[in-house]
Design a protein around this motif. Sequence first.
Motif, PDB file in Angstrom:
ATOM      1  N   ALA A  63     -28.591 -25.521 -29.948  1.00 15.72           N
ATOM      2  CA  ALA A  63     -29.589 -24.681 -29.263  1.00 15.72           C
ATOM      3  C   ALA A  63     -30.797 -25.522 -28.858  1.00 15.72           C
ATOM      4  O   ALA A  63     -31.319 -25.383 -27.745  1.00 15.72           O
ATOM      5  CB  ALA A  63     -30.011 -23.519 -30.154  1.00 15.72           C
ATOM      6  N   ALA A  64     -31.235 -26.413 -29.741  1.00 16.50           N
ATOM      7  CA  ALA A  64     -32.371 -27.289 -29.416  1.00 16.50           C
ATOM      8  C   ALA A  64     -32.016 -28.238 -28.273  1.00 16.50           C
ATOM      9  O   ALA A  64     -32.851 -28.519 -27.407  1.00 16.50           O
ATOM     10  CB  ALA A  64     -32.795 -28.078 -30.651  1.00 16.50           C
ATOM     11  N   ALA A  65     -30.776 -28.709 -28.249  1.00 21.06           N
ATOM     12  CA  ALA A  65     -30.334 -29.587 -27.159  1.00 21.06           C
ATOM     13  C   ALA A  65     -30.382 -28.851 -25.828  1.00 21.06           C
ATOM     14  O   ALA A  65     -30.854 -29.383 -24.821  1.00 21.06           O
ATOM     15  CB  ALA A  65     -28.923 -30.108 -27.444  1.00 21.06           C
ATOM     16  N   HIS A  66     -29.921 -27.606 -25.809  1.00 19.83           N
ATOM     17  CA  HIS A  66     -29.960 -26.805 -24.584  1.00 19.83           C
ATOM     18  C   HIS A  66     -31.402 -26.553 -24.150  1.00 19.83           C
ATOM     19  O   HIS A  66     -31.714 -26.623 -22.961  1.00 19.83           O
ATOM     20  CB  HIS A  66     -29.228 -25.474 -24.784  1.00 19.83           C
ATOM     21  CG  HIS A  66     -27.755 -25.591 -24.614  1.00 19.83           C
ATOM     22  ND1 HIS A  66     -27.138 -25.567 -23.391  1.00 19.83           N
ATOM     23  CD2 HIS A  66     -26.765 -25.748 -25.521  1.00 19.83           C
ATOM     24  CE1 HIS A  66     -25.838 -25.699 -23.539  1.00 19.83           C
ATOM     25  NE2 HIS A  66     -25.579 -25.812 -24.834  1.00 19.83           N
ATOM     26  N   GLN A  67     -32.282 -26.268 -25.083  1.00 16.34           N
ATOM     27  CA  GLN A  67     -33.684 -26.035 -24.742  1.00 16.34           C
ATOM     28  C   GLN A  67     -34.313 -27.286 -24.147  1.00 16.34           C
ATOM     29  O   GLN A  67     -35.058 -27.207 -23.171  1.00 16.34           O
ATOM     30  CB  GLN A  67     -34.450 -25.568 -25.974  1.00 16.34           C
ATOM     31  CG  GLN A  67     -34.055 -24.173 -26.419  1.00 16.34           C
ATOM     32  CD  GLN A  67     -34.572 -23.823 -27.804  1.00 16.34           C
ATOM     33  OE1 GLN A  67     -35.095 -24.661 -28.529  1.00 16.34           O
ATOM     34  NE2 GLN A  67     -34.406 -22.559 -28.187  1.00 16.34           N
ATOM     35  N   ALA A  68     -34.021 -28.446 -24.720  1.00 14.93           N
ATOM     36  CA  ALA A  68     -34.559 -29.706 -24.187  1.00 14.93           C
ATOM     37  C   ALA A  68     -34.027 -29.960 -22.782  1.00 14.93           C
ATOM     38  O   ALA A  68     -34.779 -30.385 -21.895  1.00 14.93           O
ATOM     39  CB  ALA A  68     -34.198 -30.858 -25.119  1.00 14.93           C
ATOM     40  N   PHE A  69     -32.758 -29.681 -22.566  1.00 13.18           N
ATOM     41  CA  PHE A  69     -32.173 -29.847 -21.246  1.00 13.18           C
ATOM     42  C   PHE A  69     -32.855 -28.933 -20.230  1.00 13.18           C
ATOM     43  O   PHE A  69     -33.178 -29.338 -19.117  1.00 13.18           O
ATOM     44  CB  PHE A  69     -30.677 -29.566 -21.295  1.00 13.18           C
ATOM     45  CG  PHE A  69     -30.016 -29.609 -19.946  1.00 13.18           C
ATOM     46  CD1 PHE A  69     -29.756 -30.818 -19.333  1.00 13.18           C
ATOM     47  CD2 PHE A  69     -29.673 -28.438 -19.290  1.00 13.18           C
ATOM     48  CE1 PHE A  69     -29.159 -30.859 -18.073  1.00 13.18           C
ATOM     49  CE2 PHE A  69     -29.083 -28.468 -18.042  1.00 13.18           C
ATOM     50  CZ  PHE A  69     -28.820 -29.679 -17.438  1.00 13.18           C
ATOM     51  N   GLU A  70     -33.092 -27.699 -20.621  1.00 16.01           N
ATOM     52  CA  GLU A  70     -33.734 -26.725 -19.733  1.00 16.01           C
ATOM     53  C   GLU A  70     -35.161 -27.146 -19.373  1.00 16.01           C
ATOM     54  O   GLU A  70     -35.606 -26.912 -18.251  1.00 16.01           O
ATOM     55  CB  GLU A  70     -33.753 -25.336 -20.385  1.00 16.01           C
ATOM     56  CG  GLU A  70     -32.386 -24.694 -20.498  1.00 16.01           C
ATOM     57  CD  GLU A  70     -31.814 -24.270 -19.151  1.00 16.01           C
ATOM     58  OE1 GLU A  70     -32.581 -23.854 -18.268  1.00 16.01           O
ATOM     59  OE2 GLU A  70     -30.583 -24.371 -18.993  1.00 16.01           O
ATOM     60  N   ARG A  71     -35.869 -27.757 -20.322  1.00 14.33           N
ATOM     61  CA  ARG A  71     -37.243 -28.212 -20.047  1.00 14.33           C
ATOM     62  C   ARG A  71     -37.261 -29.306 -18.999  1.00 14.33           C
ATOM     63  O   ARG A  71     -38.189 -29.394 -18.201  1.00 14.33           O
ATOM     64  CB  ARG A  71     -37.909 -28.717 -21.330  1.00 14.33           C
ATOM     65  CG  ARG A  71     -38.409 -27.625 -22.236  1.00 14.33           C
ATOM     66  CD  ARG A  71     -39.328 -28.165 -23.323  1.00 14.33           C
ATOM     67  NE  ARG A  71     -38.666 -29.135 -24.177  1.00 14.33           N
ATOM     68  CZ  ARG A  71     -37.945 -28.846 -25.259  1.00 14.33           C
ATOM     69  NH1 ARG A  71     -37.767 -27.594 -25.604  1.00 14.33           N
ATOM     70  NH2 ARG A  71     -37.391 -29.797 -25.970  1.00 14.33           N
ATOM     71  N   GLY A  72     -36.255 -30.180 -19.022  1.00 17.42           N
ATOM     72  CA  GLY A  72     -36.180 -31.265 -18.045  1.00 17.42           C
ATOM     73  C   GLY A  72     -37.283 -32.288 -18.249  1.00 17.42           C
ATOM     74  O   GLY A  72     -37.930 -32.341 -19.300  1.00 17.42           O
ATOM     75  N   GLY A  73     -37.502 -33.102 -17.225  1.00 14.75           N
ATOM     76  CA  GLY A  73     -38.586 -34.068 -17.247  1.00 14.75           C
ATOM     77  C   GLY A  73     -38.376 -35.263 -18.153  1.00 14.75           C
ATOM     78  O   GLY A  73     -39.338 -35.867 -18.611  1.00 14.75           O
ATOM     79  N   VAL A  74     -37.134 -35.628 -18.430  1.00 16.12           N
ATOM     80  CA  VAL A  74     -36.867 -36.771 -19.303  1.00 16.12           C
ATOM     81  C   VAL A  74     -36.138 -37.861 -18.524  1.00 16.12           C
ATOM     82  O   VAL A  74     -35.543 -37.612 -17.482  1.00 16.12           O
ATOM     83  CB  VAL A  74     -36.024 -36.382 -20.540  1.00 16.12           C
ATOM     84  CG1 VAL A  74     -36.737 -35.354 -21.379  1.00 16.12           C
ATOM     85  CG2 VAL A  74     -34.651 -35.896 -20.141  1.00 16.12           C
ATOM     86  N   VAL A  75     -36.215 -39.053 -19.045  1.00 20.28           N
ATOM     87  CA  VAL A  75     -35.434 -40.157 -18.512  1.00 20.28           C
ATOM     88  C   VAL A  75     -34.342 -40.439 -19.526  1.00 20.28           C
ATOM     89  O   VAL A  75     -34.623 -40.706 -20.683  1.00 20.28           O
ATOM     90  CB  VAL A  75     -36.306 -41.416 -18.308  1.00 20.28           C
ATOM     91  CG1 VAL A  75     -35.450 -42.588 -17.865  1.00 20.28           C
ATOM     92  CG2 VAL A  75     -37.401 -41.127 -17.304  1.00 20.28           C
ATOM     93  N   GLY A  76     -33.113 -40.292 -19.129  1.00 16.53           N
ATOM     94  CA  GLY A  76     -31.999 -40.508 -20.036  1.00 16.53           C
ATOM     95  C   GLY A  76     -31.273 -39.208 -20.317  1.00 16.53           C
ATOM     96  O   GLY A  76     -31.662 -38.137 -19.849  1.00 16.53           O
ATOM     97  N   LYS A  77     -30.244 -39.319 -21.089  1.00 17.85           N
ATOM     98  CA  LYS A  77     -29.373 -38.183 -21.365  1.00 17.85           C
ATOM     99  C   LYS A  77     -29.632 -37.598 -22.739  1.00 17.85           C
ATOM    100  O   LYS A  77     -30.065 -38.278 -23.651  1.00 17.85           O
ATOM    101  CB  LYS A  77     -27.899 -38.625 -21.293  1.00 17.85           C
ATOM    102  CG  LYS A  77     -27.518 -39.194 -19.952  1.00 17.85           C
ATOM    103  CD  LYS A  77     -27.686 -38.176 -18.862  1.00 17.85           C
ATOM    104  CE  LYS A  77     -27.312 -38.749 -17.508  1.00 17.85           C
ATOM    105  NZ  LYS A  77     -27.633 -37.860 -16.430  1.00 17.85           N
ATOM    106  N   HIS A  78     -29.350 -36.331 -22.861  1.00 21.32           N
ATOM    107  CA  HIS A  78     -29.341 -35.659 -24.164  1.00 21.32           C
ATOM    108  C   HIS A  78     -27.896 -35.755 -24.659  1.00 21.32           C
ATOM    109  O   HIS A  78     -26.968 -35.381 -23.945  1.00 21.32           O
ATOM    110  CB  HIS A  78     -29.729 -34.194 -24.041  1.00 21.32           C
ATOM    111  CG  HIS A  78     -31.119 -33.984 -23.516  1.00 21.32           C
ATOM    112  ND1 HIS A  78     -32.240 -34.272 -24.242  1.00 21.32           N
ATOM    113  CD2 HIS A  78     -31.551 -33.519 -22.325  1.00 21.32           C
ATOM    114  CE1 HIS A  78     -33.306 -33.981 -23.543  1.00 21.32           C
ATOM    115  NE2 HIS A  78     -32.913 -33.510 -22.355  1.00 21.32           N
ATOM    116  N   VAL A  79     -27.723 -36.235 -25.861  1.00 17.50           N
ATOM    117  CA  VAL A  79     -26.388 -36.423 -26.428  1.00 17.50           C
ATOM    118  C   VAL A  79     -26.218 -35.449 -27.599  1.00 17.50           C
ATOM    119  O   VAL A  79     -27.097 -35.323 -28.440  1.00 17.50           O
ATOM    120  CB  VAL A  79     -26.190 -37.866 -26.924  1.00 17.50           C
ATOM    121  CG1 VAL A  79     -24.841 -38.044 -27.595  1.00 17.50           C
ATOM    122  CG2 VAL A  79     -26.339 -38.835 -25.748  1.00 17.50           C
ATOM    123  N   VAL A  80     -25.066 -34.788 -27.629  1.00 18.98           N
ATOM    124  CA  VAL A  80     -24.730 -33.928 -28.763  1.00 18.98           C
ATOM    125  C   VAL A  80     -23.630 -34.653 -29.543  1.00 18.98           C
ATOM    126  O   VAL A  80     -22.543 -34.909 -29.022  1.00 18.98           O
ATOM    127  CB  VAL A  80     -24.240 -32.544 -28.301  1.00 18.98           C
ATOM    128  CG1 VAL A  80     -23.807 -31.710 -29.497  1.00 18.98           C
ATOM    129  CG2 VAL A  80     -25.326 -31.834 -27.499  1.00 18.98           C
TER     130      VAL A  80
END
Length: 84
Positions: A63-80
């Motif tokens: 759930a935290a990974a999805h929230q971070a993805f939704e916020r956007g504004g990052v350089v790089g990937k979110h990894v689960v």
Amino acid sequence: MVTVGLSAPALAAIAASSVYGARRVRTFSANPDAIVLRALADHVTSGALRPVVNSVYPLADIAAAHQAFERGGVVGKHVVAVSE
């Protein structure tokens, strides 16, 4: 999203990309053999290919990974991480 190995979830992801459009979901699916995966791992190990990772989440924190993805504004990937 990168899916290695064509399976039902991969087909679902590809279908989702057509429904949600290129701005929400992009997919790539492949079914490489061991030689290709070994070559890819060698490129990463040698530093010739460097994945850019912003954050790593354990599967329990999906759930935290999805929230971070939704916020956007990052350089790089979110990894689960599904296993450790």
